[in-house]
Design an enzyme around this catalytic site. Structure first.
Site, mmCIF file in Angstrom:
data_model
loop_
_atom_site.group_PDB
_atom_site.id
_atom_site.type_symbol
_atom_site.label_atom_id
_atom_site.label_comp_id
_atom_site.label_asym_id
_atom_site.label_seq_id
_atom_site.Cartn_x
_atom_site.Cartn_y
_atom_site.Cartn_z
ATOM 1 N N GLY A 12 0.786 -1.233 0.000
ATOM 2 C CA GLY A 12 0.000 0.000 0.000
ATOM 3 C C GLY A 12 0.814 1.277 0.000
ATOM 4 O O GLY A 12 0.328 2.320 0.426
ATOM 5 N N SER A 13 2.043 1.224 -0.549
ATOM 6 C CA SER A 13 2.826 2.467 -0.551
ATOM 7 C C SER A 13 2.259 3.479 -1.549
ATOM 8 O O SER A 13 2.317 4.690 -1.305
ATOM 9 C CB SER A 13 4.300 2.195 -0.827
ATOM 10 O OG SER A 13 4.506 1.805 -2.168
ATOM 11 N N ASN A 14 1.697 3.002 -2.650
ATOM 12 C CA ASN A 14 1.046 3.947 -3.573
ATOM 13 C C ASN A 14 -0.206 4.538 -2.934
ATOM 14 O O ASN A 14 -0.491 5.727 -3.091
ATOM 15 C CB ASN A 14 0.715 3.271 -4.898
ATOM 16 C CG ASN A 14 1.894 3.293 -5.850
ATOM 17 O OD1 ASN A 14 2.262 4.330 -6.386
ATOM 18 N ND2 ASN A 14 2.521 2.141 -6.031
ATOM 19 N N MET A 86 -3.393 -6.911 -7.294
ATOM 20 C CA MET A 86 -2.776 -7.960 -8.105
ATOM 21 C C MET A 86 -3.790 -9.043 -8.479
ATOM 22 O O MET A 86 -3.624 -10.223 -8.156
ATOM 23 C CB MET A 86 -1.579 -8.555 -7.368
ATOM 24 C CG MET A 86 -0.556 -7.511 -6.934
ATOM 25 S SD MET A 86 0.029 -6.447 -8.270
ATOM 26 C CE MET A 86 1.263 -7.525 -8.966
ATOM 27 N N ARG A 87 -4.848 -8.621 -9.164
ATOM 28 C CA ARG A 87 -5.868 -9.565 -9.621
ATOM 29 C C ARG A 87 -6.112 -9.330 -11.099
ATOM 30 O O ARG A 87 -6.146 -8.174 -11.552
ATOM 31 C CB ARG A 87 -7.208 -9.305 -8.895
ATOM 32 C CG ARG A 87 -7.175 -9.554 -7.423
ATOM 33 C CD ARG A 87 -7.311 -11.006 -7.066
ATOM 34 N NE ARG A 87 -8.525 -11.606 -7.587
ATOM 35 C CZ ARG A 87 -8.727 -12.926 -7.648
ATOM 36 N NH1 ARG A 87 -7.792 -13.763 -7.231
ATOM 37 N NH2 ARG A 87 -9.857 -13.415 -8.112
ATOM 38 N N ILE A 88 -6.309 -10.409 -11.830
ATOM 39 C CA ILE A 88 -6.790 -10.274 -13.203
ATOM 40 C C ILE A 88 -8.278 -10.021 -13.108
ATOM 41 O O ILE A 88 -8.998 -10.737 -12.391
ATOM 42 C CB ILE A 88 -6.462 -11.533 -14.016
ATOM 43 C CG1 ILE A 88 -4.942 -11.604 -14.191
ATOM 44 C CG2 ILE A 88 -7.177 -11.519 -15.357
ATOM 45 C CD1 ILE A 88 -4.452 -12.832 -14.901
ATOM 46 N N ASN A 103 -5.067 2.452 -13.241
ATOM 47 C CA ASN A 103 -4.094 1.531 -12.667
ATOM 48 C C ASN A 103 -2.708 2.154 -12.761
ATOM 49 O O ASN A 103 -2.454 2.997 -13.625
ATOM 50 C CB ASN A 103 -4.107 0.220 -13.467
ATOM 51 C CG ASN A 103 -3.136 -0.813 -12.934
ATOM 52 O OD1 ASN A 103 -3.036 -1.024 -11.722
ATOM 53 N ND2 ASN A 103 -2.402 -1.460 -13.826
ATOM 54 N N HIS A 105 1.257 0.797 -13.181
ATOM 55 C CA HIS A 105 2.026 -0.407 -13.515
ATOM 56 C C HIS A 105 3.508 -0.049 -13.528
ATOM 57 O O HIS A 105 3.891 0.996 -14.063
ATOM 58 C CB HIS A 105 1.586 -0.941 -14.881
ATOM 59 C CG HIS A 105 2.288 -2.206 -15.253
ATOM 60 N ND1 HIS A 105 2.004 -3.419 -14.670
ATOM 61 C CD2 HIS A 105 3.305 -2.438 -16.126
ATOM 62 C CE1 HIS A 105 2.795 -4.349 -15.165
ATOM 63 N NE2 HIS A 105 3.597 -3.773 -16.051
ATOM 64 N N GLU A 170 6.669 6.268 -8.941
ATOM 65 C CA GLU A 170 5.237 5.913 -8.838
ATOM 66 C C GLU A 170 4.552 6.827 -7.834
ATOM 67 O O GLU A 170 3.424 7.280 -8.037
ATOM 68 C CB GLU A 170 5.078 4.456 -8.395
ATOM 69 C CG GLU A 170 5.556 3.442 -9.406
ATOM 70 C CD GLU A 170 5.227 2.011 -8.982
ATOM 71 O OE1 GLU A 170 4.128 1.757 -8.474
ATOM 72 O OE2 GLU A 170 6.091 1.130 -9.171
HETATM 73 C C1 GAR Z 1 3.621 -1.172 -7.319
HETATM 74 O O1 GAR Z 1 4.936 -1.191 -7.806
HETATM 75 C C2 GAR Z 1 2.642 -1.176 -8.482
HETATM 76 O O2 GAR Z 1 3.079 -0.453 -9.594
HETATM 77 C C3 GAR Z 1 2.554 -2.645 -8.793
HETATM 78 O O3 GAR Z 1 2.518 -3.267 -7.524
HETATM 79 C C4 GAR Z 1 3.262 -2.478 -6.608
HETATM 80 C C5 GAR Z 1 2.401 -2.241 -5.397
HETATM 81 O O4 GAR Z 1 3.136 -1.589 -4.390
HETATM 82 N N1 GAR Z 1 1.392 -2.949 -9.578
HETATM 83 C C6 GAR Z 1 1.379 -3.867 -10.535
HETATM 84 O O5 GAR Z 1 2.324 -4.584 -10.784
HETATM 85 C C7 GAR Z 1 0.065 -3.989 -11.291
HETATM 86 N N2 GAR Z 1 0.238 -4.683 -12.515
HETATM 87 P P1 GAR Z 1 2.366 -0.842 -3.225
HETATM 88 O O6 GAR Z 1 1.373 -1.850 -2.633
HETATM 89 O O7 GAR Z 1 3.450 -0.496 -2.239
HETATM 90 O O8 GAR Z 1 1.670 0.360 -3.807
#
Ligand code: GAR
Length: 214
Positions: A12-14, A86-88, A103, A105, A170
């Site tokens: 959950g850093s984003n 991280m789900r399709i 999203n 990525h 990000e």
């Molecule tokens: C992030 O790097 C995000 O870009 C990636 O998962 C990580 C989640 O980090 N997302 C994907 O790969 C989606 N295809 P976070 O939980 O610390 O935000």
């Protein structure tokens, strides 16, 4: 103010970067498909309803997505923000939120969709890597691109150092893109994002790229 629901699966850093950015966004809920996701705790500490669902409780992907949709729709959001979710997604889910599902990525799409983007970038020897905020379509890690941030790939990079450099971007890029959405600066014309005003010139960050032009 627009209303947003954020979907996460882990750290959950984003999410934290979005919540810290003083955006003109009301965060109505954070939902995780993993009950242990760290980001849920962060949401609760920020006073945002945090909903833990478990995809393993549903044999069918469609049934789980329907459950998530019920929770999202109860919040009546203007935008659904995937932040490390991280789900399709089923086509029904993507169709239901078409044009309001975004999203982030960790690659410069359309390069390196899917998992292990940093490993693939190193294996290909690319010199530039980065991250992308985009609208979601039925094709995984695909859809109209809102903004991208580029970082250099250095000779001594490991997956971890490259991931860290991308993640720092990000955390700048997603708040910026969500702000533009909230300010109504984004439209999709024939499958391509058009940005209005200042946004138009800021859709690419390349803050640390060395080279002959630097
Ligand atoms: C992030 O790097 C995000 O870009 C990636 O998962 C990580 C989640 O980090 N997302 C994907 O790969 C989606 N295809 P976070 O939980 O610390 O935000």
């Amino acid at each position: 103010m627009i209303r947003a629901v954020v979907l996460i699966s882990g750290r959950g850093s984003n999410l934290a970067a979005l919540l810290a950015a003083s955006l003109p966004v009301e965060f109505a809920a954070v939902i995780s498909n993993r009950p242990q996701a760290e980001g849920l705790g962060h949401a609760r500490r920020c006073g945002i309803p945090a909903i833990a669902l478990d995809h393993r409780d549903h044999a069918e992907r469609a049934a789980f997505d329907a459950e998530v949709m019920r929770h999202i729709d109860a919040c009546r959001p203007d935008v659904v923000v995937l932040a490390g979710y991280m789900r399709i997604l089923t086509e029904a889910f993507v169709d239901h939120y078409a044009g309001r599902l975004v999203n982030i990525h960790p690659s410069l799409l359309p390069s390196f969709p899917g998992l292990d983007t940093h490993r693939h970038a190193l294996a290909e020897g690319v010199k530039i890597h980065g991250c992308t905020v985009h609208f979601v379509t039925a094709q995984v890690d695909h859809g109209p691109i809102i903004a991208q941030a580029a970082v250099p790939v250095l000779a001594d990079d490991t997956e971890a150092t490259l991931a860290q450099r991308v993640l720092a971007q990000e955390h700048r890029l997603y708040p910026m893109a969500l702000r533009w959405l909230a300010e109504g600066r984004i439209e999709i014309v024939e499958g391509v994002v058009r940005l209005r005003g200042a946004a138009a010139s800021q859709a690419l960050f390349a803050p640390q790229l060395p080279g002959p032009c630097a």
